[in-house]
Design an enzyme around this catalytic site. Structure first.
Site, PDB file in Angstrom:
ATOM      1  N   LYS A   1      35.336  63.825  77.001  1.00 53.20           N
ATOM      2  CA  LYS A   1      33.919  63.868  76.634  1.00 53.20           C
ATOM      3  C   LYS A   1      33.500  65.278  76.212  1.00 53.20           C
ATOM      4  CE  LYS A   1      32.635  62.446  80.765  1.00 53.20           C
ATOM      5  NZ  LYS A   1      31.966  62.197  82.062  1.00 53.20           N
TER       6      LYS A   1
ATOM      7  N   ARG B   1      24.134  52.683  77.984  1.00 55.34           N
ATOM      8  CA  ARG B   1      23.424  53.962  77.834  1.00 55.34           C
ATOM      9  C   ARG B   1      22.946  54.097  76.383  1.00 55.34           C
ATOM     10  NH1 ARG B   1      27.116  58.638  79.766  1.00 55.34           N
ATOM     11  NH2 ARG B   1      26.678  57.807  81.848  1.00 55.34           N
TER      12      ARG B   1
ATOM     13  N   CYS C   1      27.440  64.568  88.211  1.00 58.65           N
ATOM     14  CA  CYS C   1      26.507  64.027  87.211  1.00 58.65           C
ATOM     15  C   CYS C   1      25.085  64.562  87.352  1.00 58.65           C
ATOM     16  CB  CYS C   1      26.504  62.510  87.260  1.00 58.65           C
ATOM     17  SG  CYS C   1      28.109  61.807  86.857  1.00 58.65           S
TER      18      CYS C   1
ATOM     19  N   CYS D   1      27.825  52.665  90.371  1.00 61.39           N
ATOM     20  CA  CYS D   1      28.847  53.593  89.898  1.00 61.39           C
ATOM     21  C   CYS D   1      30.196  53.309  90.562  1.00 61.39           C
ATOM     22  CB  CYS D   1      28.445  55.046  90.172  1.00 61.39           C
ATOM     23  SG  CYS D   1      29.733  56.169  89.611  1.00 61.39           S
TER      24      CYS D   1
ATOM     25  N   CYS E   1      29.746  61.747  94.311  1.00 61.45           N
ATOM     26  CA  CYS E   1      31.159  62.137  94.223  1.00 61.45           C
ATOM     27  C   CYS E   1      31.221  63.482  93.511  1.00 61.45           C
ATOM     28  CB  CYS E   1      31.975  61.060  93.488  1.00 61.45           C
ATOM     29  SG  CYS E   1      31.962  61.228  91.700  1.00 61.45           S
TER      30      CYS E   1
ATOM     31  N   LYS F   1      29.821  67.733  75.458  1.00 64.00           N
ATOM     32  CA  LYS F   1      28.367  67.745  75.654  1.00 64.00           C
ATOM     33  C   LYS F   1      27.729  68.999  75.054  1.00 64.00           C
ATOM     34  CE  LYS F   1      28.813  64.913  79.723  1.00 64.00           C
ATOM     35  NZ  LYS F   1      28.567  64.751  81.160  1.00 64.00           N
TER      36      LYS F   1
ATOM     37  N   CYS G   1      22.261  61.657  91.324  1.00 65.15           N
ATOM     38  CA  CYS G   1      22.922  60.783  90.359  1.00 65.15           C
ATOM     39  C   CYS G   1      22.732  59.336  90.804  1.00 65.15           C
ATOM     40  CB  CYS G   1      24.401  61.124  90.264  1.00 65.15           C
ATOM     41  SG  CYS G   1      25.318  60.586  91.737  1.00 65.15           S
TER      42      CYS G   1
ATOM     43  N   ARG H   1      28.354  63.636  73.129  1.00 67.49           N
ATOM     44  CA  ARG H   1      27.386  62.701  73.747  1.00 67.49           C
ATOM     45  C   ARG H   1      25.951  63.035  73.318  1.00 67.49           C
ATOM     46  NH1 ARG H   1      29.622  60.700  78.769  1.00 67.49           N
ATOM     47  NH2 ARG H   1      31.847  60.427  78.428  1.00 67.49           N
TER      48      ARG H   1
HETATM   49 FE1  SRM Z   1      28.314  61.332  84.660  1.00 65.49          FE
HETATM   50  C1  SRM Z   1      31.118  59.523  85.003  1.00 65.49           C
HETATM   51  C2  SRM Z   1      26.498  58.650  85.430  1.00 65.49           C
HETATM   52  C3  SRM Z   1      25.602  62.968  83.598  1.00 65.49           C
HETATM   53  C4  SRM Z   1      30.031  64.288  84.826  1.00 65.49           C
HETATM   54  N1  SRM Z   1      28.767  59.399  85.080  1.00 65.49           N
HETATM   55  C5  SRM Z   1      30.043  58.855  85.123  1.00 65.49           C
HETATM   56  C6  SRM Z   1      29.936  57.328  85.270  1.00 65.49           C
HETATM   57  C7  SRM Z   1      29.902  56.745  83.888  1.00 65.49           C
HETATM   58  C8  SRM Z   1      31.000  56.676  86.178  1.00 65.49           C
HETATM   59  C9  SRM Z   1      32.252  56.139  85.532  1.00 65.49           C
HETATM   60  O1  SRM Z   1      32.916  56.870  84.777  1.00 65.49           O
HETATM   61  O2  SRM Z   1      32.581  54.998  85.813  1.00 65.49           O
HETATM   62  C10 SRM Z   1      28.543  57.227  85.952  1.00 65.49           C
HETATM   63  C11 SRM Z   1      27.802  55.907  85.766  1.00 65.49           C
HETATM   64  C12 SRM Z   1      26.943  55.613  86.980  1.00 65.49           C
HETATM   65  C13 SRM Z   1      26.009  54.499  86.796  1.00 65.49           C
HETATM   66  O3  SRM Z   1      26.148  53.470  87.514  1.00 65.49           O
HETATM   67  O4  SRM Z   1      25.093  54.598  85.992  1.00 65.49           O
HETATM   68  C14 SRM Z   1      27.891  58.478  85.451  1.00 65.49           C
HETATM   69  N2  SRM Z   1      26.459  60.840  84.423  1.00 65.49           N
HETATM   70  C15 SRM Z   1      25.856  59.715  84.893  1.00 65.49           C
HETATM   71  C16 SRM Z   1      24.357  59.791  84.786  1.00 65.49           C
HETATM   72  C17 SRM Z   1      23.692  58.453  84.484  1.00 65.49           C
HETATM   73  C18 SRM Z   1      23.810  60.391  86.084  1.00 65.49           C
HETATM   74  C19 SRM Z   1      22.329  60.312  86.278  1.00 65.49           C
HETATM   75  O5  SRM Z   1      21.963  60.048  87.402  1.00 65.49           O
HETATM   76  O6  SRM Z   1      21.569  60.541  85.348  1.00 65.49           O
HETATM   77  C20 SRM Z   1      24.234  60.846  83.674  1.00 65.49           C
HETATM   78  C21 SRM Z   1      24.235  60.265  82.295  1.00 65.49           C
HETATM   79  C22 SRM Z   1      24.057  61.315  81.261  1.00 65.49           C
HETATM   80  C23 SRM Z   1      23.900  60.814  79.855  1.00 65.49           C
HETATM   81  O7  SRM Z   1      22.818  60.320  79.534  1.00 65.49           O
HETATM   82  O8  SRM Z   1      24.823  60.973  79.054  1.00 65.49           O
HETATM   83  C24 SRM Z   1      25.523  61.629  83.885  1.00 65.49           C
HETATM   84  N3  SRM Z   1      27.954  63.259  84.202  1.00 65.49           N
HETATM   85  C25 SRM Z   1      26.715  63.742  83.893  1.00 65.49           C
HETATM   86  C26 SRM Z   1      26.716  65.170  83.964  1.00 65.49           C
HETATM   87  C27 SRM Z   1      25.509  66.090  83.751  1.00 65.49           C
HETATM   88  C28 SRM Z   1      25.400  66.518  82.330  1.00 65.49           C
HETATM   89  O9  SRM Z   1      26.151  66.075  81.458  1.00 65.49           O
HETATM   90  O10 SRM Z   1      24.529  67.330  82.067  1.00 65.49           O
HETATM   91  C29 SRM Z   1      28.000  65.546  84.332  1.00 65.49           C
HETATM   92  C30 SRM Z   1      28.476  66.990  84.620  1.00 65.49           C
HETATM   93  C31 SRM Z   1      28.652  67.802  83.410  1.00 65.49           C
HETATM   94  C32 SRM Z   1      30.041  67.630  82.882  1.00 65.49           C
HETATM   95  O11 SRM Z   1      30.276  66.689  82.139  1.00 65.49           O
HETATM   96  O12 SRM Z   1      30.908  68.430  83.243  1.00 65.49           O
HETATM   97  C33 SRM Z   1      28.773  64.334  84.465  1.00 65.49           C
HETATM   98  N4  SRM Z   1      30.327  61.819  84.836  1.00 65.49           N
HETATM   99  C34 SRM Z   1      30.811  63.092  84.942  1.00 65.49           C
HETATM  100  C35 SRM Z   1      32.227  63.017  85.181  1.00 65.49           C
HETATM  101  C36 SRM Z   1      33.187  64.219  85.380  1.00 65.49           C
HETATM  102  C37 SRM Z   1      33.652  64.765  84.082  1.00 65.49           C
HETATM  103  C38 SRM Z   1      34.692  65.835  84.268  1.00 65.49           C
HETATM  104  O13 SRM Z   1      34.807  66.694  83.405  1.00 65.49           O
HETATM  105  O14 SRM Z   1      35.425  65.818  85.248  1.00 65.49           O
HETATM  106  C39 SRM Z   1      32.554  61.647  85.240  1.00 65.49           C
HETATM  107  C40 SRM Z   1      33.943  61.038  85.492  1.00 65.49           C
HETATM  108  C41 SRM Z   1      34.834  61.108  84.304  1.00 65.49           C
HETATM  109  O15 SRM Z   1      34.432  61.434  83.185  1.00 65.49           O
HETATM  110  O16 SRM Z   1      36.014  60.824  84.506  1.00 65.49           O
HETATM  111  C42 SRM Z   1      31.341  60.929  85.028  1.00 65.49           C
HETATM  112 FE1  SF4 Z   2      29.001  58.246  89.945  1.00 60.83          FE
HETATM  113 FE2  SF4 Z   2      30.001  60.478  90.870  1.00 60.83          FE
HETATM  114 FE3  SF4 Z   2      28.559  60.521  88.651  1.00 60.83          FE
HETATM  115 FE4  SF4 Z   2      27.370  60.091  90.925  1.00 60.83          FE
HETATM  116  S1  SF4 Z   2      28.470  61.967  90.363  1.00 60.83           S
HETATM  117  S2  SF4 Z   2      27.072  58.879  89.064  1.00 60.83           S
HETATM  118  S3  SF4 Z   2      28.868  58.966  92.069  1.00 60.83           S
HETATM  119  S4  SF4 Z   2      30.519  59.538  88.891  1.00 60.83           S
END
Ligand code: SRM
Ligand code: SF4
Length: 570
Positions: free
Chosen positions: A213, A78, A481, A438, A477, A215, A432, A147
């Site tokens: 994390k 990323r 995201c 993922c 899930c 944000k 997502c 981030r």
């Molecule tokens: Fe996310 C984890 C993709 C925005 C909440 N996210 C992941 C991971 C890295 C999976 C992993 O941990 O192994 C995913 C990688 C998938 C892949 O194959 O690319 C992933 N997140 C993404 C992206 C690429 C989704 C997308 O389709 O664009 C976004 C990348 C953003 C960036 O450029 O930094 C992405 N993730 C978000 C958002 C939205 C936001 O930030 O505005 C959220 C919800 C907001 C938040 O953080 O509360 C988000 N991602 C999560 C979480 C749950 C965090 C939590 O507090 O519980 C995880 C899992 C974790 O952290 O354990 C996670």
């Molecule tokens: Fe992966 Fe769940 Fe985030 Fe989708 S919402 S990219 S399935 S961690």
């Protein structure tokens, strides 16, 4: 560190961070080990701070297991893009790396960043170095740090947009980890002084970084185009007489939860006051250090800022922020959001500059027969002299188009199908990544939503609702995201082919939705939503949005506190 934190056993990631010598771990050794396509287990946690996730191809996982082969490991990288703004030269560099070092596609993320998928271990260093050579970086794109800083990519006032973008860059720079590990490992930089040195190596974060994390984003009302209330820290621009006079400060937003686990829940940020621009750096640092010192380091499922604030109270938190920053939080100024979403197509701003918003379905830049996004944007980047602005809705805006280049760029836009219209539902949809990369996906997302939108568009047409913009978001899930709990329709993967359906968010992103039906097979999603569309078409009030209608008509009860999201309306 807080007393509470000392009570329980620290989570394993805390041990890894603490032993890592500021994010070094054994990453350099892992990269040299050519016996496996993977890196050492502890390093998989540390690599995240460098913007790198180890993944494996989930489509081939079972077959490879049967053949007794190790999973098909590859890495997601990323790249941070503060405010989503990059130059045409940077766009071309990302495009080139996607072709030569990744799977030939680029992913625009929901946080205005770039992602590369499918990078194999021996290409990792070169890819990161290539990103750096373009003057973008991957440090702190993931991990327990601040981030990518988001910002509204367009605004009614071009001057205010530029000021806010500069703040996004400045805050991003201020909160970038200071460790020399990144340069040492990826760029063959000189080693920094070892642990015996007395210079603090991470003046803001400390040696164990944040509990989780973090944000941050800046938004310019009336368009809530970065979903400001879902950020841990949000700055809402206050513009008076065309002048940026300061920001309302929102804290404690977040989406992630686990299905049915009441102790986990999404929250929308709460506004704690107004500050002048000069206080922004100190306020952001104070919010970060309060979370550093009081966030839960024993349970990663309870470690985000939203829980710290929920457990200790918003007044306590605001007091900490004032004490640490030395700034006074004045009463919040009135603001109003009218909608989310991006302007797609041509727009001329108040300074006379031209912009063209390109709809990128689910953020995936690749060539399709009907729309050659990858080639088209590459050709445009070769002539364009302004900026590319990645949006929080996974789209891209070709920004600041030179008057002399407009006609040429217009031809390229048409030639490569970049102006292909999308229905309002599709234009406002996000999914997502989900399968196959993922590691946490429970159901399809990016690969499934487009066909579901086809079905739902049919249904909307049959009720005369085809022009209604509704915010629909899908995730594979419950981690959230694509920010599904802030959508009017949120579809969240439970298991292969099954989704939990959340309804009743608003179009402005100021209300959480609520679980409506659990575990719905994909084949029944249209059937579930169709009667609600019919009811909406029949009974809605003028200008009423779908989510608001569902609340007013009692189909869904409003969520007052995030934890209620799990409870279906009786
Ligand atoms: Fe996310 C984890 C993709 C925005 C909440 N996210 C992941 C991971 C890295 C999976 C992993 O941990 O192994 C995913 C990688 C998938 C892949 O194959 O690319 C992933 N997140 C993404 C992206 C690429 C989704 C997308 O389709 O664009 C976004 C990348 C953003 C960036 O450029 O930094 C992405 N993730 C978000 C958002 C939205 C936001 O930030 O505005 C959220 C919800 C907001 C938040 O953080 O509360 C988000 N991602 C999560 C979480 C749950 C965090 C939590 O507090 O519980 C995880 C899992 C974790 O952290 O354990 C996670
Ligand atoms: Fe992966 Fe769940 Fe985030 Fe989708 S919402 S990219 S399935 S961690």
């Amino acid at each position: 560190m807080s007393d509470d934190t000392k009570k329980g056993a620290l989570s394993d990631v805390e041990r890894i961070k603490s032993a890592s010598q500021n994010l070094r771990g054994t990453l350099s050794e892992s990269l040299l080990d050519d016996v496996t396509g993977a890196i050492a287990e502890d390093d998989t946690q540390l690599s995240k701070f460098h913007g790198i996730y180890q993944q494996d191809d989930r489509d081939s996982r079972a077959a490879r297991r049967r053949q007794k082969l190790e999973p098909a490991f590859s890495f997601m990288i990323r790249a941070r893009v503060p405010g989503g703004i990059c130059t045409p030269a940077q766009w071309l560099a990302m495009d080139q790396l996607a072709q030569t070092h990744a799977n030939g596609t680029l992913r625009l993320t929901t946080r205005q960043a770039f992602q590369f998928h499918g990078v194999i271990k021996r290409q990792l260093k070169e890819t990161v170095a290539g990103i750096n050579a373009s003057l973008l970086d991957t440090l702190a794109a993931c991990g327990d740090v601040n981030r990518n800083v988001m910002a509204s990519p367009l605004a009614a006032s071009a001057k205010v947009q530029k000021q806010v973008a500069r703040w996004a860059q400045a805050l991003s720079d201020h909160l970038t980890p200071a460790t020399g590990a990144y340069h040492e490992i990826w760029l063959d930089g000189e080693k920094q002084p070892g642990p015996e040195s007395t210079t603090p190596r991470e003046p803001i974060y400390g040696d164990t970084y944040l509990p989780r994390k973090f944000k941050m984003g800046l938004v310019i009302p009336p368009v809530n185009d970065i979903d400001i209330y879902t950020q841990d820290l949000g700055f809402i621009a206050i513009v008076e007489n065309d002048k940026l006079v300061g920001f309302n400060v929102s804290v404690g937003g977040g989406m992630g939860m686990a299905h049915g686990v009441r102790e986990t829940y999404p929250m929308l940020g709460q506004v704690i006051g107004f500050v002048e621009p000069e206080a922004l750096t100190a306020i952001s640092e104070a919010v970060v250090t309060t979370q550093r010192d009081f966030g839960d380091r024993t349970n990663r499922k309870h470690a985000r800022l939203k829980y710290t604030i929920d457990d200790r109270g918003i007044d306590w938190f605001a007091e900490q922020v004032q004490q640490r920053s030395g700034a006074t939080l004045a009463p919040a100024r009135p603001i109003q959001f009218t909608h989310r979403g991006d302007i797609l197509g041509w727009l001329q701003d108040d300074a006379g500059e031209w912009h063209f918003g390109v709809n990128v379905e689910n953020g995936r830049i690749k060539d399709l027969p009907e729309q050659q996004l990858m080639t088209g944007l590459r050709q445009i980047a070769k002539v364009h002299k302004g900026e590319f602005r990645l949006t929080a809705n996974q789209n891209v805006i070709i920004s600041g188009i030179d008057r002399l280049d407009k006609a040429h760029i217009e031809v390229l836009i048409d030639e490569y199908g970049l102006s292909a219209g999308a229905s309002p539902l599709r234009a406002n949809a996000m999914a997502c990544v989900g399968f196959p990369t993922c590691g946490l996906a429970m159901a399809e997302s990016e690969r499934y939503l487009p066909s579901l939108i086809d079905e739902l568009d049919d249904s909307l047409v049959s009720h005369g609702l085809e022009d209604e913009p509704m915010v629909i978001r899908m995730t594979g899930c419950p981690n959230g995201c694509a920010r599904p709990y802030a959508a009017e329709i949120g579809l969240v993967g439970k298991s292969e082919g099954r989704y939990a359906v959340f309804l009743g968010g608003d179009s402005e992103g100021t209300r959480l939705n609520r679980l409506y039906r659990d575990n719905v097979p994909d084949s029944e999603l249209r059937g579930l939503l169709d009667p609600l569309f019919a009811q909406y078409a029949r009974d809605r009030e003028p200008e009423e949005h779908f989510g608001d209608f569902l609340i007013r008509s009692g189909v869904v009860a409003p969520v007052v506190h995030g934890r209620e999201i799990h409870e279906v309306t009786p």
